[in-house]
Write an enzyme that holds these catalytic residues in place. Structure first.
Site, PDB file in Angstrom:
ATOM      1  CD  GLU A  54       1.362 -10.178   9.482  1.00 21.45           C
ATOM      2  OE1 GLU A  54       0.748 -11.164   9.913  1.00 21.45           O
ATOM      3  OE2 GLU A  54       0.817  -9.091   9.234  1.00 21.45           O
ATOM      4  NE  ARG A  59      17.315 -23.741  10.898  1.00 26.08           N
ATOM      5  CZ  ARG A  59      18.439 -23.066  10.774  1.00 26.08           C
ATOM      6  NH1 ARG A  59      18.994 -22.524  11.824  1.00 26.08           N
ATOM      7  NH2 ARG A  59      19.007 -22.896   9.588  1.00 26.08           N
ATOM      8  CE  LYS A  61      22.210 -25.954   8.494  1.00 24.93           C
ATOM      9  NZ  LYS A  61      21.075 -25.376   7.816  1.00 24.93           N
ATOM     10  CB  SER A  65      20.491 -29.962   9.367  1.00 25.62           C
ATOM     11  OG  SER A  65      20.453 -28.901   8.551  1.00 25.62           O
ATOM     12  CE  LYS A  69      24.620 -24.119   4.717  1.00 22.88           C
ATOM     13  NZ  LYS A  69      23.522 -23.208   4.963  1.00 22.88           N
ATOM     14  NE  ARG A  72      24.397 -27.751   0.705  1.00 22.38           N
ATOM     15  CZ  ARG A  72      23.533 -27.529   1.692  1.00 22.38           C
ATOM     16  NH1 ARG A  72      22.933 -28.531   2.280  1.00 22.38           N
ATOM     17  NH2 ARG A  72      23.264 -26.308   2.111  1.00 22.38           N
ATOM     18  NE  ARG A  93      12.584 -19.000   7.545  1.00 18.70           N
ATOM     19  CZ  ARG A  93      12.636 -20.333   7.469  1.00 18.70           C
ATOM     20  NH1 ARG A  93      11.603 -21.054   7.826  1.00 18.70           N
ATOM     21  NH2 ARG A  93      13.740 -20.933   7.050  1.00 18.70           N
ATOM     22  CG  HIS A 136      19.116 -15.052   3.343  1.00 18.31           C
ATOM     23  ND1 HIS A 136      19.596 -16.296   3.021  1.00 18.31           N
ATOM     24  CD2 HIS A 136      17.762 -15.153   3.267  1.00 18.31           C
ATOM     25  CE1 HIS A 136      18.585 -17.102   2.743  1.00 18.31           C
ATOM     26  NE2 HIS A 136      17.461 -16.430   2.874  1.00 18.31           N
ATOM     27  CD  GLU A 155      20.490 -17.798   6.984  1.00 14.70           C
ATOM     28  OE1 GLU A 155      21.058 -17.931   5.904  1.00 14.70           O
ATOM     29  OE2 GLU A 155      19.578 -18.548   7.366  1.00 14.70           O
TER      30      GLU A 155
HETATM   31  P1  0O2 Z   1      17.661 -25.300   6.133  1.00 16.44           P
HETATM   32  O1  0O2 Z   1      17.248 -26.718   6.204  1.00 16.44           O
HETATM   33  O2  0O2 Z   1      16.510 -24.374   5.917  1.00 16.44           O
HETATM   34  O3  0O2 Z   1      18.510 -24.860   7.288  1.00 16.44           O
HETATM   35  P2  0O2 Z   1      26.428 -19.844   0.970  1.00 16.44           P
HETATM   36  O4  0O2 Z   1      27.696 -20.525   1.365  1.00 16.44           O
HETATM   37  O5  0O2 Z   1      26.211 -18.580   1.737  1.00 16.44           O
HETATM   38  O6  0O2 Z   1      26.266 -19.669  -0.500  1.00 16.44           O
HETATM   39  P3  0O2 Z   1      24.095 -20.945   2.249  1.00 16.44           P
HETATM   40  O7  0O2 Z   1      24.498 -20.970   3.677  1.00 16.44           O
HETATM   41  O8  0O2 Z   1      23.251 -22.108   1.769  1.00 16.44           O
HETATM   42  O9  0O2 Z   1      25.325 -20.913   1.283  1.00 16.44           O
HETATM   43  O10 0O2 Z   1      23.371 -19.552   2.044  1.00 16.44           O
HETATM   44  P4  0O2 Z   1      21.945 -19.133   1.602  1.00 16.44           P
HETATM   45  O11 0O2 Z   1      21.754 -19.271   0.141  1.00 16.44           O
HETATM   46  O12 0O2 Z   1      21.818 -17.770   2.158  1.00 16.44           O
HETATM   47  O13 0O2 Z   1      20.930 -20.158   2.287  1.00 16.44           O
HETATM   48  C1  0O2 Z   1      20.781 -20.254   3.661  1.00 16.44           C
HETATM   49  C2  0O2 Z   1      19.386 -20.723   4.036  1.00 16.44           C
HETATM   50  O14 0O2 Z   1      18.391 -19.989   3.291  1.00 16.44           O
HETATM   51  C3  0O2 Z   1      19.063 -22.173   3.701  1.00 16.44           C
HETATM   52  O15 0O2 Z   1      19.583 -23.000   4.698  1.00 16.44           O
HETATM   53  C4  0O2 Z   1      17.534 -22.136   3.646  1.00 16.44           C
HETATM   54  O16 0O2 Z   1      16.974 -22.047   4.951  1.00 16.44           O
HETATM   55  C5  0O2 Z   1      17.288 -20.829   2.951  1.00 16.44           C
HETATM   56  N1  0O2 Z   1      17.275 -21.029   1.495  1.00 16.44           N
HETATM   57  C6  0O2 Z   1      18.225 -20.655   0.629  1.00 16.44           C
HETATM   58  N2  0O2 Z   1      17.886 -20.996  -0.611  1.00 16.44           N
HETATM   59  C7  0O2 Z   1      16.676 -21.594  -0.545  1.00 16.44           C
HETATM   60  C8  0O2 Z   1      15.793 -22.150  -1.532  1.00 16.44           C
HETATM   61  O17 0O2 Z   1      16.049 -22.182  -2.719  1.00 16.44           O
HETATM   62  N3  0O2 Z   1      14.618 -22.672  -1.062  1.00 16.44           N
HETATM   63  C9  0O2 Z   1      14.278 -22.667   0.262  1.00 16.44           C
HETATM   64  N4  0O2 Z   1      13.108 -23.193   0.598  1.00 16.44           N
HETATM   65  N5  0O2 Z   1      15.110 -22.160   1.208  1.00 16.44           N
HETATM   66  C10 0O2 Z   1      16.281 -21.628   0.813  1.00 16.44           C
HETATM   67  P5  0O2 Z   1      19.837 -24.534   4.418  1.00 16.44           P
HETATM   68  O18 0O2 Z   1      20.940 -24.973   5.317  1.00 16.44           O
HETATM   69  O19 0O2 Z   1      20.069 -24.764   2.957  1.00 16.44           O
HETATM   70  O20 0O2 Z   1      18.530 -25.254   4.788  1.00 16.44           O
END
Ligand code: 0O2
Length: 221
Positions: A54, A59, A61, A65, A69, A72, A93, A136, A155
């Site tokens: 679609e 983006r 980061k 941010s 991370k 974190r 995405r 992912h 990613e």
């Molecule tokens: P942003 O602000 O979107 O960039 P890991 O070490 O692999 O366990 P990681 O990198 O957090 O940790 O992996 P994961 O779970 O694949 O998440 C990567 C990204 O997926 C996130 O980036 C979000 O964009 C999205 N995502 C994951 N979980 C959620 C969720 O519960 N809700 C939403 N809305 N998005 C999610 P960032 O850096 O967290 O955030």
């Protein structure tokens, strides 16, 4: 100007230059992947007369941010460590109409020769406890610079429009409450995620029926 200030401003300029170069490589990597995805989509459209994708959004980061991370995940504060451990500095995405399209697109990406699949996480088969769904992939793409080739992490998040709608609202709520979403809202979000799943299933089913009808009409012509 005192020598130490001169040194520190030189250092600062060097750090700034390194950082710019560091981010620039991700931009190139992202452009590379974006082009490949667009080619796949257009080629698919030509051959099969429909678009599995679609829309696509890319983006980089933000430094803020990235740093949050880094904290974190307890990553060492060096570009090398950040590059190795923060693998979503470049993100793409892909929003698809149907769940089956998500796997179709993922399969097409896996077949691309110049791309290495480093990791796949299927949050559709196994959603996160909060209800988050998406497929992912962490991929690596070579970026050809004047003096070296950089294998760059990108990613890829592939999801339906419904999953995308849910994730962007949840993201806003998460930041509004600083990560501490009230229990009632959390429950409602989980419920909404289930409804997204049901709607995705229903739409897929309807689409299959439409395709069967089309096939039937073309067989009878
Ligand atoms: P942003 O602000 O979107 O960039 P890991 O070490 O692999 O366990 P990681 O990198 O957090 O940790 O992996 P994961 O779970 O694949 O998440 C990567 C990204 O997926 C996130 O980036 C979000 O964009 C999205 N995502 C994951 N979980 C959620 C969720 O519960 N809700 C939403 N809305 N998005 C999610 P960032 O850096 O967290 O955030």
């Amino acid at each position: 100007m005192p020598t130490n200030e001169l040194i520190s401003s030189q250092d600062l300029r060097a750090i700034e230059k390194d950082l710019k170069r560091f981010i620039m490589v991700y931009r190139f990597g992202l452009d590379e992947v974006n082009t490949k995805i667009n080619i796949l989509n257009e080629e698919f459209q030509q051959i099969h007369d429909y678009n599995p994708i679609e829309h696509v959004k890319t983006r980089i980061k933000s430094p803020k941010s990235i740093l949050s991370k880094v904290n974190r995940k307890n990553v060492e504060m060096s570009l090398e460590a950040i590059g190795e451990n923060i693998r979503d500095i470049a993100g793409i995405r892909i929003v698809c109409s149907f769940v089956s399209d998500i796997y179709l697109v993922a399969g097409m990406i896996e077949k691309l020769e110049s791309i290495k699949i480093i990791e796949s996480k299927d949050y559709i088969k196994t959603p996160k406890p909060n209800g988050y769904q998406s497929l992912h992939m962490i991929i690596q793409v070579p970026v050809y610079l004047s003096d070296r080739v950089e294998e760059t992490y990108v990613e890829v998040q592939i999801r339906t429009a419904g999953m995308d709608f849910w994730a962007s609202l949840e993201h806003k709520i998460y930041y509004k409450y600083d990560g501490e979403i009230p229990k009632t809202l959390e429950d409602e979000l989980r419920d909404a995620a289930l409804k997204v799943s049901e709607l995705d299933e229903k739409m897929e089913d309807l689409n299959k029926k439409v395709l069967e009808i089309k096939q039937h009409v073309s067989d009878n012509n």
